[in-house]
Design an enzyme around this catalytic site. Structure first.
Site, PDB file in Angstrom:
ATOM      1  CG  ASN A  13      -1.967  -1.105   1.138  1.00 14.03           C
ATOM      2  OD1 ASN A  13      -2.539  -1.339   0.085  1.00 14.03           O
ATOM      3  ND2 ASN A  13      -2.191  -1.799   2.232  1.00 14.03           N
ATOM      4  CB  CYS A  14      -0.129   4.735  -0.636  1.00 12.12           C
ATOM      5  SG  CYS A  14       0.545   6.377  -0.892  1.00 12.12           S
ATOM      6  N   PRO A  15       2.954   4.355   0.742  1.00 15.97           N
ATOM      7  CG  PRO A  15       4.900   5.462   1.494  1.00 15.97           C
ATOM      8  CD  PRO A  15       3.694   4.676   1.978  1.00 15.97           C
ATOM      9  CG  ASP A  40      -2.466   1.349  -3.110  1.00 15.82           C
ATOM     10  OD1 ASP A  40      -3.666   1.589  -2.878  1.00 15.82           O
ATOM     11  OD2 ASP A  40      -1.544   2.093  -2.748  1.00 15.82           O
TER      12      ASP A  40
END
Length: 75
Positions: A13-15, A40
């Site tokens: 997931n981000c980042p 994501d």
């Protein structure tokens, strides 16, 4: 589409997809293409922004079966 290296960012997931993309692009020469696979949904906007900010070219962006596939050409 032809590519020089593939990055599997599924489950990140981000980042992290962007961080791994930046690192992978650093291993490529100018004009080479990186294929990125991510799960994501936020990576769609992130890849577009990353390409604009870094001067790399987003050649393709597609979604299939919950996976997002990007092709980035290193400047």
């Amino acid at each position: 589409m032809e590519f020089n290296e593939e990055l599997d960012a599924r489950g990140l997931n981000c980042p992290f997809p962007i961080l791994h993309t930046k690192k992978a692009l650093g291993r490529l020469g100018s004009g080479q293409v990186l294929k990125i696979i991510s799960t994501d949904p936020g990576s769609v906007k992130d890849m577009q922004t990353f390409a604009k900010q870094t001067g790399n070219e987003l050649l393709s962006s597609a979604e299939a079966a919950g996976e997002f596939v990007f092709y980035l050409k290193r400047h």
